[in-house]
Scaffold this active site. Structure first.
Site, PDB file in Angstrom:
ATOM      1  N   GLY A 156       0.857  -1.195   0.000  1.00 48.35           N
ATOM      2  CA  GLY A 156       0.000   0.000   0.000  1.00 48.35           C
ATOM      3  C   GLY A 156       0.885   1.234   0.000  1.00 48.35           C
ATOM      4  NE  ARG A 157      -2.905   6.724   0.555  1.00 46.29           N
ATOM      5  CZ  ARG A 157      -4.091   6.163   0.723  1.00 46.29           C
ATOM      6  NH1 ARG A 157      -4.219   5.077   1.445  1.00 46.29           N
ATOM      7  NH2 ARG A 157      -5.168   6.693   0.168  1.00 46.29           N
ATOM      8  CB  ILE A 158       3.134   2.582   4.745  1.00 51.02           C
ATOM      9  CG1 ILE A 158       2.184   3.674   5.275  1.00 51.02           C
ATOM     10  CG2 ILE A 158       4.377   2.503   5.624  1.00 51.02           C
ATOM     11  CD1 ILE A 158       1.511   3.360   6.614  1.00 51.02           C
ATOM     12  CB  THR A 236       5.612  -0.385  11.213  1.00 49.97           C
ATOM     13  OG1 THR A 236       5.731  -0.653   9.817  1.00 49.97           O
ATOM     14  CG2 THR A 236       6.988  -0.302  11.825  1.00 49.97           C
ATOM     15  CB  SER A 237       0.916  -3.541   9.814  1.00 48.55           C
ATOM     16  OG  SER A 237       1.084  -4.825  10.397  1.00 48.55           O
ATOM     17  NE  ARG A 238      -4.029  -0.651  13.914  1.00 45.78           N
ATOM     18  CZ  ARG A 238      -3.488   0.502  13.498  1.00 45.78           C
ATOM     19  NH1 ARG A 238      -2.184   0.604  13.344  1.00 45.78           N
ATOM     20  NH2 ARG A 238      -4.251   1.544  13.262  1.00 45.78           N
ATOM     21  CD  GLU A 267      -0.314  -1.397  19.903  1.00 50.39           C
ATOM     22  OE1 GLU A 267      -0.822  -0.256  19.881  1.00 50.39           O
ATOM     23  OE2 GLU A 267       0.364  -1.844  18.970  1.00 50.39           O
ATOM     24  CG  HIS A 286       1.118   1.909  17.690  1.00 46.77           C
ATOM     25  ND1 HIS A 286      -0.009   1.143  17.663  1.00 46.77           N
ATOM     26  CD2 HIS A 286       1.160   2.519  16.472  1.00 46.77           C
ATOM     27  CE1 HIS A 286      -0.629   1.278  16.508  1.00 46.77           C
ATOM     28  NE2 HIS A 286       0.075   2.119  15.758  1.00 46.77           N
TER      29      HIS A 286
HETATM   30  C1  GLV Z   1      -1.441   4.210  13.248  1.00 44.58           C
HETATM   31  O1  GLV Z   1      -1.110   3.120  13.558  1.00 44.58           O
HETATM   32  C2  GLV Z   1      -2.449   4.484  12.279  1.00 44.58           C
HETATM   33  O2  GLV Z   1      -3.174   3.574  11.858  1.00 44.58           O
HETATM   34  O3  GLV Z   1      -2.594   5.658  11.907  1.00 44.58           O
END
Ligand code: GLV
Length: 327
Positions: A156-158, A236-238, A267, A286
């Site tokens: 995706g974008r990231i 770094t997603s979920r 979390e 996070h």
């Molecule tokens: C952060 O984790 C977001 O989804 O913006």
């Protein structure tokens, strides 16, 4: 009568000013504690708009308490904390804040990759704890980044922004995505592979997919066993995209070399969490999108989404488009 909105945490002044012009606002005043679920459930009974964070569980039960709620504006790109189907059923709009956090989150992802592979946190602590007595050949040695293979799960974008950063490190970039993105492959110099191949070939596996029932525990025991012994897993997603107990086992038994984690299944976690105690793991609370500029942009975008929704305009980032057309 001005529409009533509830804001679930103190938000940047710039965003608050936008909302104060038009709405009667109530805001949860504690910075470091989320509003308790039962209080929020009471609050939604009588509001027109809700500004919330990813820490709030906006489930069906909570939405069922709403009598006139028109929009839930989430200050995050991910919206797995919201039951979108339940919201749609009640014709409540759900919005998120994509785009503005892409580069900041890609920076953090790459930073975490570097910190894990070159053991930056451990090395810094080594010095602080006065363990540095001499330079020695294999002291605090890690894994090379330059010229290695990066596997991106979720382009995706990231994911795309991380792929661009990888080019500067002369990495071979392979990716897996639910749908192949042929149109991007040439420009980004990325190669599509099945997940199995990605796991087998990558020196770094970066998980950047949204969290949905389909991606729950996408990386589990079987997947971790396919990775190289020298490989590093970055998330770094979920947190829920990875089976944490399988990951713990993989790290303890050295099926993989290390992991860099910015997100966790439940979390917040604390220092007693088994993954925090492992020496081959870098853990962060996070902070993917946590730059001052980006968090301010996310808050103002969430405010703008909320304002548009309550003014009968189409919010820029509506998740459940069908609801707007019903209005
Ligand atoms: C952060 O984790 C977001 O989804 O913006």
């Amino acid at each position: 009568m001005r529409p009533k909105i509830y804001i679930t945490r103190k938000i940047p002044e710039k965003a608050l000013i936008i909302l104060e012009q038009q709405f009667d606002i109530e805001m949860w005043q504690e910075q470091e504690t989320p509003v308790p679920y039962d209080i929020l459930k009471k609050k939604v009974e009588n509001i027109d708009g809700l500004f919330c964070l990813l820490t709030e569980n906006i489930d069906k039960e909570l939405l069922d308490h709403a009598t006139k709620l028109k929009i839930v504006s989430n200050m995050a790109v991910g919206y797995n904390n919201i039951d979108v189907d339940a919201a749609s059923e009640k014709e409540i709009m759900v919005t998120n804040t994509p785009g503005v956090l892409t580069e900041t989150t890609a920076d953090l992802t790459f930073g975490l990759l570097m910190a894990t592979s070159r053991r930056l946190i451990e090395a810094s602590n080594y010095l602080k704890e006065d363990l540095w007595k001499t330079w020695s050949p294999m002291q605090l040695t890690g894994q090379d980044i330059y010229g290695s293979t990066l596997g991106i799960v979720g382009l995706g974008r990231i994911g795309q922004a991380v792929a661009k950063r990888a080019q500067g490190f002369n990495m071979r970039v392979i990716y897996h995505n639910r749908t192949r993105k042929r149109g991007l492959e040439k420009d980004l110099q990325v190669e599509y592979v099945e997940l199995d191949n990605l796991l087998k070939q990558s020196d770094f596996v970066c998980v950047l997919t949204p969290y949905t029932p389909n991606t729950h525990h996408l990386i589990g025991k079987e997947e971790l066993k396919k990775m190289k012994e020298t490989a590093i897993l970055i998330n770094t997603s979920r947190g829920g995209t990875i089976d944490e107990s399988a990951l713990q086992q993989a790290l303890e038994k050295n099926w993989i070399w290390g992991a860099g984690l910015d997100v966790f299944e439940n979390e917040p976690i604390d220092s007693n969490h088994p993954l925090v105690g492992l020496s081959n793991v870098v853990t962060l609370p996070h902070i993917g999108s946590a730059s001052i500029a980006t968090r301010t942009k996310m808050a103002t975008l969430a405010a703008d989404n909320l304002m548009k929704g309550l003014n009968g305009e189409l919010p820029d980032y509506l998740v459940n488009n069908e609801v707007f057309h019903l209005k």
